[in-house]
Design a protein around this motif. Sequence first.
Motif, PDB file in Angstrom:
ATOM      1  N   MET A   1      29.564   3.909  46.488  1.00  0.00           N
ATOM      2  CA  MET A   1      30.272   4.996  47.146  1.00  0.00           C
ATOM      3  C   MET A   1      31.716   4.989  46.684  1.00  0.00           C
ATOM      4  N   THR A   2      32.285   6.160  46.475  1.00  0.00           N
ATOM      5  CA  THR A   2      33.698   6.278  46.131  1.00  0.00           C
ATOM      6  C   THR A   2      34.373   7.226  47.095  1.00  0.00           C
ATOM      7  N   LEU A   3      35.644   7.013  47.265  1.00  0.00           N
ATOM      8  CA  LEU A   3      36.444   7.876  48.126  1.00  0.00           C
ATOM      9  C   LEU A   3      37.298   8.782  47.262  1.00  0.00           C
ATOM     10  N   SER A   4      37.620   9.939  47.779  1.00  0.00           N
ATOM     11  CA  SER A   4      38.585  10.815  47.114  1.00  0.00           C
ATOM     12  C   SER A   4      39.592  11.273  48.162  1.00  0.00           C
ATOM     13  N   ILE A   5      40.817  11.495  47.729  1.00  0.00           N
ATOM     14  CA  ILE A   5      41.865  11.915  48.654  1.00  0.00           C
ATOM     15  C   ILE A   5      41.780  13.414  48.845  1.00  0.00           C
ATOM     16  N   GLY A   6      41.565  13.837  50.073  1.00  0.00           N
ATOM     17  CA  GLY A   6      41.494  15.254  50.394  1.00  0.00           C
ATOM     18  C   GLY A   6      42.789  15.779  50.976  1.00  0.00           C
ATOM     19  N   MET A   7      43.503  14.905  51.721  1.00  0.00           N
ATOM     20  CA  MET A   7      44.732  15.349  52.373  1.00  0.00           C
ATOM     21  C   MET A   7      45.618  14.142  52.644  1.00  0.00           C
ATOM     22  N   VAL A   8      46.905  14.356  52.534  1.00  0.00           N
ATOM     23  CA  VAL A   8      47.904  13.391  52.969  1.00  0.00           C
ATOM     24  C   VAL A   8      48.627  14.065  54.126  1.00  0.00           C
ATOM     25  N   THR A   9      48.645  13.424  55.299  1.00  0.00           N
ATOM     26  CA  THR A   9      49.167  14.047  56.511  1.00  0.00           C
ATOM     27  C   THR A   9      50.464  13.379  56.957  1.00  0.00           C
ATOM     28  N   VAL A  10      51.420  14.208  57.331  1.00  0.00           N
ATOM     29  CA  VAL A  10      52.732  13.756  57.784  1.00  0.00           C
ATOM     30  C   VAL A  10      52.885  14.118  59.253  1.00  0.00           C
ATOM     31  N   ASP A  11      53.296  13.147  60.074  1.00  0.00           N
ATOM     32  CA  ASP A  11      53.596  13.409  61.480  1.00  0.00           C
ATOM     33  C   ASP A  11      55.007  13.986  61.595  1.00  0.00           C
ATOM     34  N   SER A  12      55.181  14.911  62.530  1.00  0.00           N
ATOM     35  CA  SER A  12      56.485  15.542  62.709  1.00  0.00           C
ATOM     36  C   SER A  12      56.591  16.123  64.112  1.00  0.00           C
ATOM     37  N   THR A  13      57.787  16.078  64.676  1.00  0.00           N
ATOM     38  CA  THR A  13      58.001  16.754  65.958  1.00  0.00           C
ATOM     39  C   THR A  13      58.156  18.259  65.757  1.00  0.00           C
ATOM     40  N   ASP A  14      58.441  18.675  64.532  1.00  0.00           N
ATOM     41  CA  ASP A  14      58.617  20.093  64.202  1.00  0.00           C
ATOM     42  C   ASP A  14      58.001  20.352  62.821  1.00  0.00           C
ATOM     43  N   PRO A  15      56.679  20.471  62.745  1.00  0.00           N
ATOM     44  CA  PRO A  15      56.016  20.516  61.438  1.00  0.00           C
ATOM     45  C   PRO A  15      56.199  21.803  60.641  1.00  0.00           C
ATOM     46  N   ARG A  16      56.445  22.931  61.284  1.00  0.00           N
ATOM     47  CA  ARG A  16      56.519  24.194  60.535  1.00  0.00           C
ATOM     48  C   ARG A  16      57.608  24.195  59.459  1.00  0.00           C
ATOM     49  N   PRO A  17      58.886  23.913  59.795  1.00  0.00           N
ATOM     50  CA  PRO A  17      59.898  23.957  58.732  1.00  0.00           C
ATOM     51  C   PRO A  17      59.644  22.918  57.644  1.00  0.00           C
ATOM     52  N   LEU A  18      59.079  21.782  58.014  1.00  0.00           N
ATOM     53  CA  LEU A  18      58.786  20.756  57.016  1.00  0.00           C
ATOM     54  C   LEU A  18      57.672  21.224  56.087  1.00  0.00           C
ATOM     55  N   ALA A  19      56.629  21.818  56.624  1.00  0.00           N
ATOM     56  CA  ALA A  19      55.537  22.353  55.804  1.00  0.00           C
ATOM     57  C   ALA A  19      56.048  23.475  54.908  1.00  0.00           C
ATOM     58  N   GLN A  20      56.926  24.332  55.437  1.00  0.00           N
ATOM     59  CA  GLN A  20      57.491  25.413  54.628  1.00  0.00           C
ATOM     60  C   GLN A  20      58.308  24.850  53.473  1.00  0.00           C
ATOM     61  N   TRP A  21      59.078  23.798  53.732  1.00  0.00           N
ATOM     62  CA  TRP A  21      59.881  23.165  52.691  1.00  0.00           C
ATOM     63  C   TRP A  21      58.990  22.618  51.589  1.00  0.00           C
ATOM     64  N   TRP A  22      57.936  21.884  51.979  1.00  0.00           N
ATOM     65  CA  TRP A  22      57.036  21.309  50.977  1.00  0.00           C
ATOM     66  C   TRP A  22      56.272  22.397  50.224  1.00  0.00           C
ATOM     67  N   ALA A  23      55.935  23.490  50.875  1.00  0.00           N
ATOM     68  CA  ALA A  23      55.271  24.603  50.182  1.00  0.00           C
ATOM     69  C   ALA A  23      56.193  25.165  49.103  1.00  0.00           C
ATOM     70  N   ARG A  24      57.487  25.306  49.417  1.00  0.00           N
ATOM     71  CA  ARG A  24      58.445  25.783  48.416  1.00  0.00           C
ATOM     72  C   ARG A  24      58.543  24.823  47.236  1.00  0.00           C
ATOM     73  N   GLN A  25      58.580  23.539  47.543  1.00  0.00           N
ATOM     74  CA  GLN A  25      58.786  22.545  46.486  1.00  0.00           C
ATOM     75  C   GLN A  25      57.583  22.439  45.551  1.00  0.00           C
ATOM     76  N   THR A  26      56.392  22.570  46.091  1.00  0.00           N
ATOM     77  CA  THR A  26      55.178  22.380  45.288  1.00  0.00           C
ATOM     78  C   THR A  26      54.574  23.689  44.797  1.00  0.00           C
ATOM     79  N   GLY A  27      55.072  24.828  45.290  1.00  0.00           N
ATOM     80  CA  GLY A  27      54.469  26.110  44.933  1.00  0.00           C
ATOM     81  C   GLY A  27      53.146  26.328  45.631  1.00  0.00           C
ATOM     82  N   GLY A  28      52.878  25.533  46.666  1.00  0.00           N
ATOM     83  CA  GLY A  28      51.619  25.628  47.404  1.00  0.00           C
ATOM     84  C   GLY A  28      51.613  26.767  48.409  1.00  0.00           C
ATOM     85  N   ARG A  29      50.434  27.006  48.956  1.00  0.00           N
ATOM     86  CA  ARG A  29      50.228  28.080  49.937  1.00  0.00           C
ATOM     87  C   ARG A  29      50.172  27.458  51.326  1.00  0.00           C
ATOM     88  N   LEU A  30      50.971  27.993  52.259  1.00  0.00           N
ATOM     89  CA  LEU A  30      51.016  27.492  53.631  1.00  0.00           C
ATOM     90  C   LEU A  30      49.874  28.098  54.443  1.00  0.00           C
TER      91      LEU A  30
END
Length: 125
Positions: A1-30
């Motif tokens: 059996m092998t594992l693959s990384i599907g998600m890396v999760t970050v805890d935050s008291t205010d996740p929206r602005p942090l997710a928006q920041w990372w979306a800008r940096q990576t060009g990802g879709r929020l």
Amino acid sequence: MTLSIGMVTVDSTDPRPLAQWWARQTGGRLVDEADGWFLEVVPAGDGQGPVLGFQKIEDPTPGKNKIHLDLSAPDRAAEVERLVADGAGLVAEHTIPGYRWSVLTDPQGNQFCLGEPDETATEIS
């Protein structure tokens, strides 16, 4: 059996602005399907690769994060300048023979690294 990384999760008291920041940096879709409680940044293009997750919690673990992202870019120095201009903090610069990297923090203090192969790097710092 092998594992693959599907998600890396970050805890935050205010996740929206942090997710928006990372979306800008990576060009990802929020993606927000949980009313701001849990947001995802899906990779650009075909969406393949690990997703970044951001979950709302009341009491994040204090201190340095135990897991961090190691990122790369074709022009590390220019990317560090861009990240700092958009709210990242520069913690340190390091080299080992053949490689350079920068330690940065996102706007909520989570550390990550940005590195590149560099044949001119000959010392450890």
